[in-house]
Structures are given as structure tokens and as C-alpha cells.
Scaffold this active site. Structure first.
Site, mmCIF file in Angstrom:
data_model
loop_
_atom_site.group_PDB
_atom_site.id
_atom_site.type_symbol
_atom_site.label_atom_id
_atom_site.label_comp_id
_atom_site.label_asym_id
_atom_site.label_seq_id
_atom_site.Cartn_x
_atom_site.Cartn_y
_atom_site.Cartn_z
ATOM 1 N N THR A 63 0.799 -1.225 -0.100
ATOM 2 C CA THR A 63 0.172 -0.111 -0.074
ATOM 3 C C THR A 63 0.638 1.193 0.023
ATOM 4 O OG1 THR A 63 0.037 0.135 2.488
ATOM 5 C CG2 THR A 63 -1.752 -1.413 1.308
ATOM 6 N N ASP A 64 0.279 2.264 -0.679
ATOM 7 C CA ASP A 64 0.877 3.631 -0.197
ATOM 8 C C ASP A 64 0.445 3.826 1.345
ATOM 9 O OD1 ASP A 64 1.750 6.379 -0.330
ATOM 10 O OD2 ASP A 64 0.944 6.754 -2.048
#
Length: 877
Positions: free
Chosen positions: A284-285
Site C-alpha cells: 500500500t501507499d
């Protein structure tokens, strides 16, 4: 990225609002008809490609010996600000697997010292120089490794630059998938050859900053992209990155076709892991994860920084909750095993098991000592910075890029290059370093002084800034400078021999910082230059006979207010040069080097020359919908199709000399079939040896007497919670609502796959064009050869008039000197994505000579056309 304290405050406000608002992640908002994120399960297991077989074999041996808690611990971060780096995974010290350090960013190591602040990606794209693209990647890799960073959060190819106002376009390499793809591939190769895991980002559709993130009161916008446009534009550079063997891919914040990128099974499982054969891990960011089980099933492998949607509360979608989900049967053990194996395999693939340095810096403080876990209420303290100098000789690479990217747009009467004896009047605050200090604004979140970077997580501290005015004063004998952005009312009399150098800029960045009313995207400024720059140029043009405009910019600007003024003789785009803004510019201004940069985007005359659908999306009740109705037609593709003449075309760039293209010939290298040869079937994966039964609950009990750090995220559970979860798993009484289409039967793989990046036949060379480039002028210089393809007519398929497919930059040619160059056009480069067959289709029925390969120095400056296997001829006009 990691969040700025202001962003954390905003997150806390949203948390309070969430107490009275339902979660937006329960049900998707409707997207327009035809934009589909179909379910695709299960997540394909990695390790079936020979390029990674040895690393996977090692990983399987290690993971086999891990407990459940150890496996879970390395799939997520330990919490925001819970370690030296911007992201810090858990570890498994019993089996000698270390905590991994993840750190921004694309142009240098963020928030540290004794590092290089390289030119930004958009500047690299403007060089059109493959050697410099690779050299920058290698230099970045050396610096990240030297600081003990395991995973570098670079390169950025999403956004592609669809929206000129988009805040983070400057982190990427230009508004074309091939330019982006080649630059990303070479950056990854250079970085990973130093043993650092590269992370290509953001998959996919992060074309604006506003409304990009899910929050408790509104979902992130949905980038609605049709299948053909996805493959032929936005996925293209990611495919090149995967083909280069990238170790990690980062999700976007936004949704794609209604499904969040962090848990979009179609995007992750089908396209990335199956069709593109991605063998690394999908992460994920920061704070992009919006669910626990659903994200795991949809192919997410690593959560960063580990917190739930609201950081610093000690909550997580994974860690202890992932341990619970595996024990209760919601997440199959096989899925967890694949997540962990992908991470460990990437670690082995880069050789990080052999003498890899530990982190020796802190992204949280520049002090030598400080809290070891700054996010904790009470943290032990210790040495957090060793101040290791990793710059080496990388300033030479940075300066070469900054210099060779400088793009000469206009040069009437050959005003440039200047003599060092010319009387120079310099105007504009952009010519000098920020008077408050070159690193005075956190993450470069202001626009003061020379603009060397945009703002946000993709920045780096300057070790120094060689500013233009200092460099000009070192070279020229007569220089006066006004640092104001307002033209002085009273000044010394102007001589007809005086030359005015006017510095202007345009900034943008990431949306956790708002600068002068612009929340990342250029909402307030639009495509105008900042700080009254247009008026400054016009005032100088009114006072002087000769004006040279120097522009530092994140991307396209409008210049119609002054570009045709009689006194404006020359315009230089210096893009975002990083620390080497000074001598790189004077090398060009005074003729030591001829400019060889070319635009990586088009410069239009007015903003509405571009499709309305590429404007920023505003506020909406519910999920904002950003629908790509323009399809393939962005930037020069759209302008050509609509017969709109830009002010300066994509690829444009002048030189102090001239070049001729001659002796062109084309060779057919491979017989072209309608579809590529059938892919090889998936190989076996060593993961088949795993025992995928639910392990005993005791594997996640908190160790007796363990002293916890508050807010630190652990994978252990209290014994009663672990036992309760295990009881559910043992009795098969889980009530988790699996998504429609969920399956645990692995698919054989799509026909367009077969290797990293897709079917390897896609990169078979079909045509090779050879030609000679001759310097026909009076100064030394370098030429850029750009190769565009036009598709056959009468195919029934809508294709843009021209599409960039390769490029090459010559060495320095002395007057009269020639160089033989080659460009290669692959099968993929002459194909379209067939949405029905789900494969790449070429047009053999139209005759191979129906393809045109156009060669020139810009999309509107084409010199030679070669027709398929026929011949080549000069282009008239």
C-alpha cells in the site's frame, strides 16, 4: 509517502467525524456503465518464473520455519513514526530475517543528510538520454543502500501526466507511456543492481491529488478507465517495470473502476500478478489500506505503515488482526504464505541476505540522538543518526542531467549563447536560493527561491543548492540582480546592449501540503506561472530589447501573454534541476554546451485545447468519478487528432547547431502475426511444499513478560483472543462475507501473460531502422532521434495518428561529424489491446507496409518516414 503532522491532525478530525458517519467502504458507489473491476480470485502465487526460482526456493526454506506471528509480522509496518525510516516492517529475528526499512523517494533519500538531491523525474525525461536514466538509478541505489534502506520508494510513473494541473506529474518522466516506461525500466535496473528493492508506483490512475484518499466520510475518487486505455497507456510503464524485475509495486490511493486500488482483485490478481507475471510484493501507499481480510484476498502483500485508516491509535487492519483472521479461517494460510514468500523472495533476489547495512539515519529528526519510536507516547532514546555520507561523486550525474535536460524553446536572432562580457540584468526570486534556508520548508512545502523540486514525499533535503544567480556571477563580468518578482520602478538606465534574464516558475506537489492556495494540484494557479511571473516578463520586455526567460517548472505552463513579444528573444525550460541548478544552466547560457533537452509534454496555447475530461475533478457527494472518456487521446495524441497546433509540441527542443537525418533504412526482423505466439504455461512454484493447515493458536500468544511499546503494532494476540479465533477456524464457523466470485482454485493464467511484463514475444523486435545523424551546424551538440509509429488505415480500429515507440540520443557531435543510430520497434509497439480476445493484436491483414515509422526531433518535426518492410524517404516539410 509518510504523513506530515498537519495531515495527522486532519486525520484525527476525520476520526471524530467517523463516530457519527458510516464507513464508505461498505458498498461501492456506482461507476459509469462499461468500467469494470470484475472479481478475480485467488491471488496467484509467486515463484513460477525461472528468473526468480532460486530466490523463491530460499524464501520457501526460510518461511517454512516461521511461526504464524513471524509471518504476519513482516507483512506490515510497525506503525507510523515507529522506527528510523518512513516505513518499518516487523522482523523475524529467530530465523534471522531483519526489519526492513522503506524510504522515499524518487529523486533522493527523503528527510536525511549527506545525500544528493537529484533532478526530478520530469527533468530526467527531458534529457531523452537512456544512459543518464540508468546512471541516476544506479546513483540513487548506491545512496539508498549506503543509508541502509532496503526498499526505495521509486520510480513514479503514476500519474502519467494526463492532467497538466496534476500535483505529482513532476515525479514521473513525462506524458507518454513509452518515455515513462523506458525511464522507469532503466531506473529500476540501476537501483536494483545496487541491491536495493525498487518500488514502482502508483498502480493506477492517481492523476490528481484532490480527493485521492479514502476517509471516514468520503471514498477516494474512482479513476474509471476502459480496458484498452488501461493497457495501451496507463499500464504500459508498469509492464516495463515488471519486465525489469522490479521487487515491489505500490498501490494508488484512489479506486479504479469503483474498487479501491489496495483491494482491487482485478487489478492486482488478474493484471499485475497473472497477466504481467509480477513476482515481487504488492504494497500500500501510506494509509491506503481500507480493510483487512478483503485486501489480503485481493492480493495485497504488505501494509504500510501498518496503522489502520487513522494512525497513532495502535490500530491495524493486519498485524494482530491478520493473525486472528488466519486462525479463524477468514484468510487462507496459503495466502499468508504467499504474501510472506513474495517479500522474502524479493529480499533474496536483491542479495540483501549478504552483508546489507542496517539503517544509519532517522527520517524523523536531524539530531544524533532521539526517540527510537517517535510515535510512542513514551519511547526509549538512543543514537538515531550516524550522518553517513553517501553522496560519492553523484553530483556529476545530477549536474549532467540538469544540464542535458535544459530545453531551448525559442532562440530568435541566435541571442543564445551569451558572451560572458554581456551586461546582464537578472530579475526574479527564482534565480536565488530560498533566503530562509534551502531546507527551511518541510518537504519543500513552499515556493521561495529557485524551484529545484516540487513538494511532498517525493523530495529530498538539499546538501547544498548551486543557485543560478551565484553561478551567473561566477561567469559573467557585469551582473546586476533584482530578487523581487515585481519589476523595479527605478533602476539604472538601460543600454541597448543589456540583456535581461527573467526567472519565473510554477510549482505543485502532494496534497498533504497546501502552498499558496494550491492543495498539491495547481487548483488556484492553473497553468499560469507563479508570483506574478507573466507581468515580470512583460515589464522586462517593455524595458529591454533582449529578454531571455528561464523557467523552472513542474510541467506545462501557459505563456501566451508574452511569448510573441518582440523583445522576448529566447526561452529556456530548466525544469526541476535539483541541487545543480546553477552551473548546469550557465553551461548552456554561455555556450559551453549546446542545449539538448526536449519537452516531455506539450505546451498548449490555452487550457481548453485539451479534453475537458482531463481537468481536475471537484467535490462530489459520495465518491467523485473521474472517467477517462478521452481514452487514448491525451497530450500530443489528442492535439494531433483534433488538428490543434500547440505552442510547442511534445518532443520539441532547439540546439545551438543543426542536424540532418540521412541514409535511413528499415529491416524487418521478425514475421508479424496477428497475435503473439502462445505463451508458455505457468511453471511450478516451490510454494507447493507448504503445509497450509491453520497452525496452533500458541504461535501468536504474547510472550510471557514481554514489555510493549505503546502504539507499536505487534502480530501477537492475547491468549483468550487467539484461542477464540482458533476455535472458529477449527469448527469452520467463520462468518466472513467472502466477495462475489471468490475462489481458492488457482487459474492457469491469461493468454497475454507468460513472463515478467507479459508474453515475452511482445518484445520481439519487428522493425529496426538505421540512419545517420550529422551535425550540419557550427557548434558541437547532441541530437535526439524520436521514433513514432502510425498504424495502418482501414483496420476498423481507432488509433492515434502518431505514438512514440523508441528514442535514442547521440553522443556529442562536432561540426560535420556523423553518428549511426538505430531505433527498434517491437511487436507490442505495433499492436493494440484487443478487449474481446484479451491479447495484443497486430494488423497483418492491412499489410506490414501499412505501418509508418516516423523519425524526427519532435512530434511536429519529423524528417524521415519508413513504411514497414518497404523503404524510407525524407518527409517533405
Amino acid at each position: 509517502m509518510s504523513l506530515h503532522p498537519k495531515a495527522l491532525l486532519a486525520a484525527f478530525v476525520l476520526f471524530l467525524l467517523s463516530l457519527i458517519n458510516a464507513s464508505p467502504t461498505v458498498k461501492r458507489d456506482p461507476v459509469p456503465t462499461g468500467y469494470v473491476a470484475a472479481p478475480y480470485y485467488p491471488a496467484p502465487r509467486g515463484g513460477w518464473l525461472s528468473d526468480w526460482s532460486e530466490s523463491y526456493a530460499k524464501a520457501v526454506r526460510l518461511v517454512t520455519n516461521m511461526t504464524l506471528a513471524e509471518k504476519v509480522n513482516i507483512t506490515a509496518g510497525t506503525g507510523i513514526f515507529m522506527g528510523r525510516c518512513v516505513g518499518n516492517t516487523g522482523s523475524a529475528p529467530r530465523v534471522r530475517f531483519p526489519q526492513l526499512c522503506l524510504q522515499d523517494g524518487p529523486l533522493g533519500i527523503r528527510n536525511t543528510d549527506h545525500n544528493t538531491a537529484f533532478p526530478a523525474g520530469i527533468t530526467v525525461g527531458a534529457t531523452w538520454d537512456k544512459d543518464l536514466m540508468y546512471a541516476r538509478g544506479a546513483a540513487l541505489g548506491e545512496e539508498f543502500r549506503g543509508k541502509g534502506v532496503n526498499i526505495a520508494l521509486l520510480p513514479s510513473v503514476g500519474p502519467l501526466g494526463r492532467k497538466p494541473r496534476g500535483g505529482r506529474n513532476w515525479e514521473g518522466f513525462g506524458s507518454d507511456p513509452v518515455l515513462q516506461g523506458i525511464a522507469a525500466m532503466l531506473t529500476i535496473q540501476g537501483t536494483q543492481e545496487q541491491g536495493v528493492i525498487a518500488t514502482i508506483k502508483h498502480l493506477i490512475g492517481n492523476e490528481q491529488e484532490m480527493y485521492r484518499m479514502y476517509n471516514p466520510v468520503q471514498p477516494a475518487y474512482s479513476a474509471n478507465i476502459d480496458d484498452r486505455t488501461l493497457h495501451e497507456l496507463y499500464l504500459w510503464p508498469f509492464a516495463e517495470g515488471v519486465r525489469a524485475g522490479v521487487g515491489s509495486v505500490m498501490c494508488a490511493y484512489n479506486a479504479v473502476n469503483g474498487s479501491a486500488s489496495s483491494q482491487n482483485s482485478y487489478l492486482t490478481n488478474k493484471i499485475l500478478k497473472d497477466e504481467l507475471g509480477f513476482q515481487g510484493f504488492y504494497m500500500t501507499d501510506w494509509l491506503a489500506q481500507i480493510s483487512g481480510v478483503a485486501a489480503a484476498l485481493a492480493g495485497l502483500d504488505m501494509s504500510m505503515p501498518g496503522d489502520g485508516s487513522i494512525p497513532l491509535f495502535g490500530n491495524s487492519y493486519w498485524m494482530y488482526d491478520l493473525s486472528r483472521a488466519v486462525l479463524n479461517g477468514s484468510v487462507p494460510v496459503s495466502r499468508l504464505n504467499d504474501m510472506v514468500t513474495r517479500i522474502v523472495a524479493a529480499w533474496y533476489q536483491m542479495g540483501q541476505d549478504q552483508d546489507y547495512p542496517e539503517p544509519n539515519f532517522s527520517t524523523n529528526t536531524q539530531d544524533r540522538e532521539g526517540p527510537l519510536y517517535p510515535g510512542a507516547v513514551i519511547s526509549p532514546r538512543g543514537v538515531v543518526n550516524e550522518f553517513v555520507d553517501v553522496k560519492g561523486s553523484h553530483a556529476e550525474v545530477a549536474r549532467a542531467i540538469a544540464r542535458d535536460a535544459i530545453t531551448l524553446l525559442k532562440n530568435e536572432d541566435n541571442v543564445l549563447p551569451l558572451s560572458t562580457n554581456t551586461s546582464l540584468r537578472v530579475y526574479g526570486s527564482d534565480a536565488q536560493a530560498n533566503p530562509d534556508g534551502i531546507n527551511s520548508c518541510s518537504d519543500r512545502g513552499c515556493n521561495k527561491g529557485t524551484l529545484g523540486q516540487g513538494w511532498g514525499s517525493g523530495t529530498a533535503n538539499y546538501p547544498y543548492l548551486d543557485d543560478p544567480i551565484s553561478a551567473i556571477r561566477r561567469r559573467a563580468s557585469s551582473v546586476t540582480y533584482s530578487s523581487s518578482d515585481t519589476f523595479p520602478l527605478i533602476q539604472d538606465p538601460v543600454s541597448e546592449n543589456d540583456v535581461a534574464l527573467v526567472f519565473i516558475n510554477a510549482d505543485s506537489g502532494e496534497n498533504y501540503i497546501t502552498v499558496e492556495g494550491n492543495p498539491g494540484d495547481r487548483t488556484t494557479a492553473g497553468l499560469q506561472v507563479w508570483h506574478n511571473g507573466d507581468e515580470l516578463v512583460k515589464a522586462a520586455a517593455n524595458a529591454f530589447d533582449t529578454v531571455v526567460v528561464i523557467v523552472h517548472t513542474v510541467g506545462p505552463i501557459l505563456m501566451e501573454d508574452w511569448i510573441e513579444l518582440h523583445s522576448v528573444k529566447a526561452v529556456l525550460f530548466a525544469h526541476l534541476p535539483g541541487q545543480e541548478a546553477g552551473d548546469s544552466l550557465t553551461d548552456i547560457l554561455f555556450g559551453d554546451v549546446s542545449p539538448s533537452g526536449h519537452l516531455p509534454y506539450s505546451l498548449v496555447r490555452r487550457e481548453d485545447d485539451l479534453p475537458a475530461s482531463t481537468q481536475l475533478r471537484g467535490f462530489a457527494i459520495g465518491q467523485p468519478q473521474d472517467t477517462y472518456t478521452e481514452g487514448l487521446y491525451i497530450d500530443y495524441r489528442y492535439l494531433l487528432a483534433q488538428n490543434i497546433t500547440p505552442r510547442y509540441a511534445f518532443g520539441h527542443g532547439l540546439s545551438y547547431t543543426t542536424f540532418s537525418f540521412s541514409n535511413a533504412s528499415i529491416e524487418q526482423l521478425t514475421t508479424l502475426s496477428t497475435f503473439p505466439p502462445a505463451r508458455a504455461p505457468k511453471g511450478t512454484t516451490p510454494q507447493t511444499v507448504y503445509n497450509n493447515t491453520i497452525p496452533p493458536a500458541s504461535e501468536v500468544y504474547y510472550p510471557s513478560g514481554f514489555r510493549r511499546i505503546n502504539r507499536y503494532l505487534y502480530s501477537w494476540l492475547e491468549r483468550p483472543a487467539a484461542d477464540a479465533a482458533a476455535h472458529i477456524g477449527a469448527t469452520n464457523s467463520s462468518t466472513y462475507p467472502y466477495p462475489v466470485g471468490y475462489s481458492e482454485t488457482e487459474k492457469p493464467g491469461p493468454r497475454a501473460g507468460g513472463a515478467q511484463g507479459g508474453n515475452p514475444a511482445l518484445w520481439d523486435p519487428i522493425f529496426r531502422v538505421s540512419l545517420s545523424i550529422t551535425n550540419t551546424g557550427e557548434r558541437a551538440g547532441r541530437a535526439v532521434v524520436q521514433a513514432y509509429v502510425s498504424y495502418p488505415t482501414g483496420t476498423g480500429w481507432d488509433t492515434p495518428p502518431l505514438q512514440l515507440r523508441d528514442f535514442v540520443k547521440t553522443g556529442v557531435l562536432e561540426p560535420g561529424e556523423s553518428e549511426a543510430v538505430e531505433v527498434v520497434v517491437s511487436r507490442k509497439a505495433v499492436s493494440v489491446w484487443d478487449t474481446t480476445v484479451q491479447d495484443w493484436r497486430a494488423f497483418t491483414d492491412a499489410g506490414e507496409s501499412g505501418y509508418g515509422i516516423w523519425l524526427g526531433e519532435a512530434v511536429d518535426d519529423l524528417r524521415v518516414v519508413c513504411l514497414g518492410s518497404g523503404g524510407c524517404e525524407e518527409v517533405d516539410g
